[in-house]
Design a protein around this motif. Structure first.
Motif, PDB file in Angstrom:
ATOM      1  N   ILE A 135      46.805  44.641  42.087  1.00 37.72           N
ATOM      2  CA  ILE A 135      47.927  46.125  43.164  1.00 37.72           C
ATOM      3  C   ILE A 135      48.776  45.621  43.738  1.00 37.72           C
ATOM      4  O   ILE A 135      49.979  45.859  43.160  1.00 37.72           O
ATOM      5  CB  ILE A 135      46.489  47.043  44.128  1.00 37.72           C
ATOM      6  N   ARG A 136      48.473  45.521  44.189  1.00 43.82           N
ATOM      7  CA  ARG A 136      49.744  44.782  45.160  1.00 43.82           C
ATOM      8  C   ARG A 136      51.502  43.949  44.714  1.00 43.82           C
ATOM      9  O   ARG A 136      52.109  43.421  44.503  1.00 43.82           O
ATOM     10  CB  ARG A 136      49.550  44.005  46.869  1.00 43.82           C
ATOM     11  N   THR A 181      41.370  42.744  44.276  1.00 44.28           N
ATOM     12  CA  THR A 181      41.098  43.661  43.854  1.00 44.28           C
ATOM     13  C   THR A 181      43.136  44.306  44.231  1.00 44.28           C
ATOM     14  O   THR A 181      43.789  45.335  43.488  1.00 44.28           O
ATOM     15  CB  THR A 181      40.356  44.817  43.933  1.00 44.28           C
ATOM     16  N   GLN A 182      43.122  44.374  45.786  1.00 47.04           N
ATOM     17  CA  GLN A 182      44.132  44.995  46.488  1.00 47.04           C
ATOM     18  C   GLN A 182      45.137  43.952  46.102  1.00 47.04           C
ATOM     19  O   GLN A 182      46.801  44.293  46.275  1.00 47.04           O
ATOM     20  CB  GLN A 182      44.165  44.667  47.846  1.00 47.04           C
ATOM     21  N   ALA A 189      42.314  47.282  38.636  1.00 42.94           N
ATOM     22  CA  ALA A 189      42.626  46.872  38.979  1.00 42.94           C
ATOM     23  C   ALA A 189      41.685  45.605  39.504  1.00 42.94           C
ATOM     24  O   ALA A 189      42.042  44.139  39.646  1.00 42.94           O
ATOM     25  CB  ALA A 189      43.645  46.669  40.619  1.00 42.94           C
ATOM     26  N   ASN A 190      40.241  46.096  39.739  1.00 48.76           N
ATOM     27  CA  ASN A 190      39.318  45.546  39.592  1.00 48.76           C
ATOM     28  C   ASN A 190      38.797  44.435  39.077  1.00 48.76           C
ATOM     29  O   ASN A 190      38.392  42.977  38.801  1.00 48.76           O
ATOM     30  CB  ASN A 190      38.074  46.576  40.441  1.00 48.76           C
ATOM     31  N   TYR A 192      49.645  45.151  39.089  1.00 48.42           N
ATOM     32  CA  TYR A 192      48.901  45.970  38.861  1.00 48.42           C
ATOM     33  C   TYR A 192      48.539  47.237  38.570  1.00 48.42           C
ATOM     34  O   TYR A 192      48.412  47.679  39.708  1.00 48.42           O
ATOM     35  CB  TYR A 192      47.454  44.562  37.673  1.00 48.42           C
ATOM     36  N   SER A 193      47.782  47.875  37.593  1.00 48.10           N
ATOM     37  CA  SER A 193      46.991  49.316  37.272  1.00 48.10           C
ATOM     38  C   SER A 193      46.040  49.663  38.740  1.00 48.10           C
ATOM     39  O   SER A 193      45.325  49.046  38.426  1.00 48.10           O
ATOM     40  CB  SER A 193      46.503  49.684  36.360  1.00 48.10           C
ATOM     41  N   SER A 194      46.118  50.262  39.357  1.00 52.30           N
ATOM     42  CA  SER A 194      44.945  50.723  40.036  1.00 52.30           C
ATOM     43  C   SER A 194      43.489  50.780  39.542  1.00 52.30           C
ATOM     44  O   SER A 194      42.802  50.682  40.067  1.00 52.30           O
ATOM     45  CB  SER A 194      45.723  51.384  41.144  1.00 52.30           C
ATOM     46  N   LYS A 195      43.844  51.395  38.442  1.00 48.50           N
ATOM     47  CA  LYS A 195      42.851  52.093  37.084  1.00 48.50           C
ATOM     48  C   LYS A 195      41.846  51.072  37.199  1.00 48.50           C
ATOM     49  O   LYS A 195      40.861  50.958  37.400  1.00 48.50           O
ATOM     50  CB  LYS A 195      43.363  52.769  36.323  1.00 48.50           C
TER      51      LYS A 195
END
Length: 177
Positions: free
Chosen positions: A28-29, A24-25, A37-38, A32-35
């Motif tokens: 994001i880094r 996930t992190q 990311a998972n 990709y969208s944090s919404k």
């Protein structure tokens, strides 16, 4: 050698993923969208090309640093299986001198401190977290298995049979009521 089958964003994900193994992190880094990311992280890790690139990068890091997974697992095992009584003198219950401890016993120690009080000097030994080491070993060795993990590995026909059996039992229980 870089994997040309991956987009620059996917390549960045691979580089970010090997930092902390957090999909996930890493997503994001990598931009990709944090919404999402998972979900993106899980999807990316399911991609065979990405799996191969992550393995290649991990091997490259291991080769360049000389650090191998086996050695890291052995260090974690030292911490996970450390025993406080082994670090103490059996008579005085004080910490043993470092030269009387094995390498494995020394590896589990974070800090040794002395506190001077009214009753004299007290030595305090702080150890690395056993629970963290055990958790890391469990993750590495695949010790955490969920029902979902088992179901995902079942052949479709076996899963269909289990569902049919379950529905049959539910119907049977409802008929008795």
């Amino acid at each position: 050698m870089e994997n040309n089958a991956l987009t620059p964003k996917q390549q960045r994900f691979c580089l970010e993923y090997i930092k902390d193994s957090n999909a996930t992190q890493a997503a994001i880094r990598a931009g990709y969208s944090s919404k999402t990311a998972n979900e993106q992280g899980a999807r990316l890790l399911a991609n065979v090309s990405i799996q191969q690139e992550v393995q290649r990068l991990q091997k490259q890091v291991a080769d360049e640093t000389g650090v191998q997974v086996k050695a890291l697992v052995q260090e974690l095992a030292k911490i996970a299986f450390a025993s406080v009584p082994d670090l103490l003198d059996p008579v005085t219950k004080e910490p043993k001198p470092l030269d009387q401890l094995s390498a494995a016993e020394r590896a589990c120690i974070v800090e040794i401190s002395e506190i001077t009080g009214t009753t004299g000097i007290t030595r305090k030994v702080k150890l690395h977290s056993k629970l963290t080491a055990i958790d890391m070993l469990m993750k590495h060795l695949g010790g955490y298995v969920t029902a979902s993990d088992i179901i995902d590995k079942l052949p479709p026909e076996r899963l269909d049979q289990l569902i049919e059996d379950l529905l049959s039992k539910l119907k049977s229980n409802n008929d008795r009521l």
